[in-house]
Design a protein around this motif. Structure first.
Motif, PDB file in Angstrom:
ATOM      1  N   SER A  43      -8.196  -5.446   0.078  1.00 13.14           N
ATOM      2  CA  SER A  43      -8.153  -4.723  -1.196  1.00 13.14           C
ATOM      3  C   SER A  43      -7.672  -3.289  -1.000  1.00 13.14           C
ATOM      4  CB  SER A  43      -9.543  -4.726  -1.853  1.00 13.14           C
ATOM      5  OG  SER A  43      -9.928  -6.042  -2.209  1.00 13.14           O
ATOM      6  N   VAL A  44      -8.086  -2.674   0.103  1.00  7.17           N
ATOM      7  CA  VAL A  44      -7.639  -1.314   0.405  1.00  7.17           C
ATOM      8  C   VAL A  44      -6.116  -1.284   0.592  1.00  7.17           C
ATOM      9  CG1 VAL A  44      -7.669   0.444   2.211  1.00  7.17           C
ATOM     10  CG2 VAL A  44      -9.815  -0.474   1.350  1.00  7.17           C
ATOM     11  N   ILE A  45      -5.592  -2.287   1.277  1.00  7.33           N
ATOM     12  CA  ILE A  45      -4.145  -2.347   1.497  1.00  7.33           C
ATOM     13  C   ILE A  45      -3.409  -2.626   0.190  1.00  7.33           C
ATOM     14  CG2 ILE A  45      -2.319  -3.676   2.631  1.00  7.33           C
ATOM     15  CD1 ILE A  45      -4.181  -3.979   5.026  1.00  7.33           C
ATOM     16  N   VAL A 103       6.392   5.879   2.292  1.00 17.78           N
ATOM     17  CA  VAL A 103       5.347   5.337   3.160  1.00 17.78           C
ATOM     18  C   VAL A 103       4.232   6.363   3.359  1.00 17.78           C
ATOM     19  CG1 VAL A 103       4.844   4.483   5.480  1.00 17.78           C
ATOM     20  CG2 VAL A 103       6.926   3.754   4.315  1.00 17.78           C
ATOM     21  N   SER A 104       4.597   7.633   3.444  1.00 19.00           N
ATOM     22  CA  SER A 104       3.582   8.681   3.608  1.00 19.00           C
ATOM     23  C   SER A 104       2.656   8.735   2.393  1.00 19.00           C
ATOM     24  CB  SER A 104       4.260  10.038   3.818  1.00 19.00           C
ATOM     25  OG  SER A 104       5.045  10.033   4.997  1.00 19.00           O
ATOM     26  N   ILE A 105       3.228   8.623   1.195  1.00 19.11           N
ATOM     27  CA  ILE A 105       2.399   8.609  -0.016  1.00 19.11           C
ATOM     28  C   ILE A 105       1.473   7.397  -0.007  1.00 19.11           C
ATOM     29  CG2 ILE A 105       2.449   8.426  -2.533  1.00 19.11           C
ATOM     30  CD1 ILE A 105       5.122   9.916  -2.467  1.00 19.11           C
ATOM     31  N   SER A 106       2.015   6.258   0.408  1.00 14.29           N
ATOM     32  CA  SER A 106       1.206   5.041   0.473  1.00 14.29           C
ATOM     33  C   SER A 106       0.034   5.212   1.437  1.00 14.29           C
ATOM     34  CB  SER A 106       2.081   3.862   0.901  1.00 14.29           C
ATOM     35  OG  SER A 106       1.334   2.671   0.968  1.00 14.29           O
ATOM     36  N   ILE A 118      -5.289  -0.779  11.324  1.00 13.68           N
ATOM     37  CA  ILE A 118      -4.265  -1.001  10.305  1.00 13.68           C
ATOM     38  C   ILE A 118      -3.000  -0.288  10.763  1.00 13.68           C
ATOM     39  CG2 ILE A 118      -3.614  -0.709   7.892  1.00 13.68           C
ATOM     40  CD1 ILE A 118      -6.550  -0.649   7.163  1.00 13.68           C
ATOM     41  N   LEU A 119      -1.989  -1.054  11.116  1.00 12.40           N
ATOM     42  CA  LEU A 119      -0.705  -0.494  11.531  1.00 12.40           C
ATOM     43  C   LEU A 119       0.208  -0.410  10.314  1.00 12.40           C
ATOM     44  CD1 LEU A 119      -0.085  -2.491  14.849  1.00 12.40           C
ATOM     45  CD2 LEU A 119      -1.514  -0.473  14.464  1.00 12.40           C
ATOM     46  N   VAL A 120       0.855   0.731  10.152  1.00 10.28           N
ATOM     47  CA  VAL A 120       1.732   0.945   9.003  1.00 10.28           C
ATOM     48  C   VAL A 120       3.162   1.117   9.511  1.00 10.28           C
ATOM     49  CG1 VAL A 120       2.149   2.304   6.926  1.00 10.28           C
ATOM     50  CG2 VAL A 120      -0.175   2.116   7.848  1.00 10.28           C
ATOM     51  N   THR A 171       5.105  -1.913   5.406  1.00 10.99           N
ATOM     52  CA  THR A 171       4.477  -3.144   5.890  1.00 10.99           C
ATOM     53  C   THR A 171       3.158  -2.755   6.552  1.00 10.99           C
ATOM     54  OG1 THR A 171       6.598  -4.242   6.290  1.00 10.99           O
ATOM     55  CG2 THR A 171       4.677  -5.130   7.434  1.00 10.99           C
ATOM     56  N   PHE A 172       2.072  -3.393   6.135  1.00 11.24           N
ATOM     57  CA  PHE A 172       0.752  -3.140   6.713  1.00 11.24           C
ATOM     58  C   PHE A 172       0.351  -4.350   7.559  1.00 11.24           C
ATOM     59  CE2 PHE A 172       0.955  -0.525   2.948  1.00 11.24           C
ATOM     60  CZ  PHE A 172       0.372   0.668   3.345  1.00 11.24           C
ATOM     61  N   VAL A 173      -0.057  -4.074   8.775  1.00  8.92           N
ATOM     62  CA  VAL A 173      -0.488  -5.133   9.692  1.00  8.92           C
ATOM     63  C   VAL A 173      -1.923  -4.837  10.121  1.00  8.92           C
ATOM     64  CG1 VAL A 173      -0.074  -6.280  11.896  1.00  8.92           C
ATOM     65  CG2 VAL A 173       1.866  -5.513  10.507  1.00  8.92           C
TER      66      VAL A 173
END
Length: 255
Positions: free
Chosen positions: A142-144, A240-243, A216-218, A160-162
C-alpha cells in the motif's frame, strides 16, 4: 715558407668568404621571415575565425536541438513516436481519462486537516537504526501504491519499486552499497562534505540493511518501451525523487 704563407692567406680568405655567405643567408632568412610575418598572422587569424564560427554554429545547433525537459543522463537518442502512433496513444489516454472531482472542505476542516498532517510529518526522523519486527506485506504494498500516485513528466510514471525480503539478497545489496559508499567517503565527497556530516556519525557501514525486514529499491526508468518504439520519460529523475518523497510520507503514517 712562402708556399705555407700563401696557403694560410688562402685559407683565411676562404673562411672569410664562407662567413660572409653564412651571414648573408641569415640576413636573407630574416628579411624573408619579416616580409612573411603579416601573411602568417593573417592566416592564423583566418583559421581562428573559422574555428570560432564553427564552434558558435555547433553551440547554436545544440541549443536549438536541446531538450531541457529530458534529464542529462538520457544519452540513448530516444526515438519519439511518429505523429500517427502518437495520435493513437493520445486517443487511448482520452478513453482512460477520469474526471477529477475533489471533495470540498470548510475552512475549519481544512485547517484541522493540514495541521494534523504537519504534526504527522514533523514527527519524521532520518534514522539508521531499524527494528527487526515484521510488518504485514500488505502495508508495504500500500505504501508503494501511494508512492505511485506522484506526479511525473507527461504522466510517464518513470519508476520501479522492488521489495526485498530474502536475507541473502539483502546482504548482497548491502555489500554493493557499502563498496560504493566507501568510495564516496574517501574520494568523491571531499573533505568538507565528510567534515559536515561527521557530527551525524555516519559512515559507509550499513548494517541496518541486514536488520530491516524489508528493503525497498527504487529505480528510475530513463525511457519506456511501447510497440511503436521507445518513449521519452520527461524529467524522469525529478519525478522519481517526488515519488520517493511521497513514499517517505506514507511510511510515516505507520511508524
Amino acid at each position: 715558407a712562402f708556399l705555407s704563407k700563401a696557403l694560410g692567406i688562402l685559407s683565411e680568405s676562404q673562411l672569410n668568404a664562407k662567413g660572409r655567405r653564412t651571414l648573408d643567408n641569415k640576413l636573407l632568412t630574416m628579411a624573408l621571415f619579416s616580409s612573411l610575418t603579416p601573411v602568417i598572422i593573417a592566416v592564423i587569424c583566418i583559421c581562428l575565425a573559422v574555428l570560432w564560427n564553427h564552434r558558435s554554429k555547433a553551440r547554436g545547433e545544440k541549443r536549438v536541438g536541446s531538450r531541457p525537459w529530458v534529464d542529462e543522463d538520457l544519452q540513448d537518442k530516444t526515438e519519439l513516436l511518429g505523429n500517427e502512433n502518437a495520435g493513437d496513444f493520445l486517443e487511448e489516454l482520452e478513453e482512460q481519462h477520469i474526471p477529477y472531482l475533489p471533495p470540498r472542505y470548510s475552512e475549519d476542516e481544512m485547517i484541522r486537516r493540514v495541521n494534523e498532517f504537519y504534526q504527522l510529518m514533523n514527527a519524521r526522523r532520518s534514522v539508521r537504526f531499524f527494528s527487526e519486527e515484521m510488518v504485514p506485506r500488505e502495508v508495504i504494498d500500500s505504501v508503494i501504491r501511494t508512492a505511485g500516485t506522484a506526479p511525473s513528466g507527461a504522466h510517464t510514471e518513470p519508476w520501479t519499486f522492488v521489495v526485498l525480503q530474502d536475507p541473502e539478497t539483502k546482504h548482497q545489496i548491502r555489500a554493493i552499497i557499502e563498496e560504493e559508499e566507501e568510495i564516496n567517503y574517501k574520494k568523491r565527497m571531499g573533505n568538507k562534505w565528510v567534515s559536515d556530516i561527521k557530527k551525524l556519525r555516519t559512515n559507509w557501514i550499513k548494517d541496518y540493511m541486514d536488520t530491516a525486514p524489508y528493503l525497498i529499491l527504487v529505480f528510475k526508468q530513463i525511457y519506456g518501451i511501447l510497440p511503436a518504439g521507445k518513449k521519452t520519460h520527461y524529467y524522469n529523475e525529478i519525478s522519481v525523487s517526488i515519488s520517493c518523497g511521497i513514499l517517505l510520507a506514507a511510511l510515516q503514517v505507520i511508524l
